[in-house]
Design a protein around this motif. Sequence first.
Motif, PDB file in Angstrom:
ATOM      1  N   GLU A 111      47.027  50.608  33.410  1.00 24.77           N
ATOM      2  CA  GLU A 111      47.596  51.703  34.217  1.00 24.77           C
ATOM      3  C   GLU A 111      46.644  52.083  35.351  1.00 24.77           C
ATOM      4  O   GLU A 111      47.063  52.304  36.483  1.00 24.77           O
ATOM      5  N   ALA A 112      45.346  52.164  35.038  1.00 25.82           N
ATOM      6  CA  ALA A 112      44.358  52.486  36.072  1.00 25.82           C
ATOM      7  C   ALA A 112      44.345  51.402  37.146  1.00 25.82           C
ATOM      8  O   ALA A 112      44.239  51.682  38.346  1.00 25.82           O
ATOM      9  N   GLU A 117      32.716  51.867  25.686  1.00 27.71           N
ATOM     10  CA  GLU A 117      31.800  52.063  24.565  1.00 27.71           C
ATOM     11  C   GLU A 117      32.581  51.836  23.284  1.00 27.71           C
ATOM     12  O   GLU A 117      33.644  52.436  23.097  1.00 27.71           O
ATOM     13  N   GLN A 172      45.437  51.695  29.022  1.00 26.90           N
ATOM     14  CA  GLN A 172      44.873  52.613  30.018  1.00 26.90           C
ATOM     15  C   GLN A 172      44.280  51.841  31.199  1.00 26.90           C
ATOM     16  O   GLN A 172      44.440  52.235  32.354  1.00 26.90           O
ATOM     17  N   ALA A 173      43.596  50.743  30.884  1.00 29.86           N
ATOM     18  CA  ALA A 173      42.989  49.934  31.953  1.00 29.86           C
ATOM     19  C   ALA A 173      44.079  49.353  32.860  1.00 29.86           C
ATOM     20  O   ALA A 173      43.936  49.320  34.089  1.00 29.86           O
ATOM     21  N   ILE A 208      36.074  45.505  30.539  1.00 32.30           N
ATOM     22  CA  ILE A 208      37.404  45.044  30.934  1.00 32.30           C
ATOM     23  C   ILE A 208      37.314  44.666  32.406  1.00 32.30           C
ATOM     24  O   ILE A 208      36.902  45.471  33.242  1.00 32.30           O
ATOM     25  N   ILE A 220      43.225  51.454  24.871  1.00 31.22           N
ATOM     26  CA  ILE A 220      42.281  51.417  25.990  1.00 31.22           C
ATOM     27  C   ILE A 220      42.702  50.350  27.000  1.00 31.22           C
ATOM     28  O   ILE A 220      42.640  50.547  28.212  1.00 31.22           O
ATOM     29  N   ARG A 252      37.076  42.709  42.424  1.00 30.24           N
ATOM     30  CA  ARG A 252      36.897  42.564  40.985  1.00 30.24           C
ATOM     31  C   ARG A 252      36.250  43.850  40.473  1.00 30.24           C
ATOM     32  O   ARG A 252      35.286  44.344  41.056  1.00 30.24           O
ATOM     33  N   PHE A 253      36.789  44.401  39.415  1.00 30.98           N
ATOM     34  CA  PHE A 253      36.225  45.617  38.820  1.00 30.98           C
ATOM     35  C   PHE A 253      35.798  45.323  37.393  1.00 30.98           C
ATOM     36  O   PHE A 253      36.490  44.593  36.677  1.00 30.98           O
ATOM     37  N   GLU A 254      34.662  45.893  37.006  1.00 34.17           N
ATOM     38  CA  GLU A 254      34.231  45.806  35.614  1.00 34.17           C
ATOM     39  C   GLU A 254      34.180  47.220  35.049  1.00 34.17           C
ATOM     40  O   GLU A 254      33.420  48.066  35.529  1.00 34.17           O
ATOM     41  N   LEU A 255      35.021  47.474  34.056  1.00 36.38           N
ATOM     42  CA  LEU A 255      35.072  48.782  33.394  1.00 36.38           C
ATOM     43  C   LEU A 255      34.364  48.651  32.056  1.00 36.38           C
ATOM     44  O   LEU A 255      34.788  47.867  31.196  1.00 36.38           O
ATOM     45  N   THR A 256      33.287  49.398  31.885  1.00 37.64           N
ATOM     46  CA  THR A 256      32.538  49.332  30.627  1.00 37.64           C
ATOM     47  C   THR A 256      33.155  50.271  29.602  1.00 37.64           C
ATOM     48  O   THR A 256      33.478  51.421  29.916  1.00 37.64           O
ATOM     49  N   THR A 295      47.298  51.894  39.460  1.00 35.94           N
ATOM     50  CA  THR A 295      47.422  53.134  40.222  1.00 35.94           C
ATOM     51  C   THR A 295      46.181  53.465  41.051  1.00 35.94           C
ATOM     52  O   THR A 295      46.304  53.919  42.189  1.00 35.94           O
ATOM     53  N   LEU A 296      44.996  53.265  40.492  1.00 36.05           N
ATOM     54  CA  LEU A 296      43.771  53.652  41.207  1.00 36.05           C
ATOM     55  C   LEU A 296      43.019  52.451  41.782  1.00 36.05           C
ATOM     56  O   LEU A 296      42.483  52.515  42.890  1.00 36.05           O
ATOM     57  N   LEU A 297      42.979  51.344  41.033  1.00 33.11           N
ATOM     58  CA  LEU A 297      42.149  50.208  41.454  1.00 33.11           C
ATOM     59  C   LEU A 297      42.853  49.313  42.467  1.00 33.11           C
ATOM     60  O   LEU A 297      42.213  48.524  43.153  1.00 33.11           O
TER      61      LEU A 297
END
Lengths: 83, 83
Positions: free
Chosen positions: A61-62, A48, A58-59, A4, A55, A42-46, A65-67
């Motif tokens: 929301e993250a 599985e 969740q991404a 993501i 999910i 730019r963030f890449e969330l792997t 709040t965090l990114l």
Amino acid sequence: MPRIVVDVMLKPEILDPQGKAIAGALPRLGFSSFEAVRQGKRFELTVEGEVTEQILTQAREAAATLLSNPVIEDVVNVEVVAD
Amino acid sequence: MPRIVVDVMLKPEILDPQGKAIAGALPRLGFSSFEAVRQGKRFELTVEGEVTEQILTQAREAAATLLSNPVIEDVVNVEVVAD
């Protein structure tokens, strides 16, 4: 594995000194076609397995709040990229 | 005005301590769906008028020489975004 991608940029009204420095360097290096430059993250969330709607939520929301820092930054894009 | 977006990520073999720190923080905040996180950079180059093939070539060259460090980073995407 799917990823993501989250893109974060400073809000348009926030000064971006790094982007400004790059905008100044470009014409000195012969690149004269660009009016302005802004730098973001730019963030890449792997993930599985499969990227479910849960999910992805969740991404988002993250990302909010965090990114990113919502005071000065906008999350401009959250998207799934498959390999 | 159209913008050219340039995405830069650390090469896969280069350690990303910032991404690692984020990957550690996510589950502590309740986001448990992500295996790994990598952080990169995103640039928005504003172009006045039309994005010609020549301007796009200039953007690709700038991405490879000024916006990324080719020793440790890859330019993963260069694309035109219209408003």
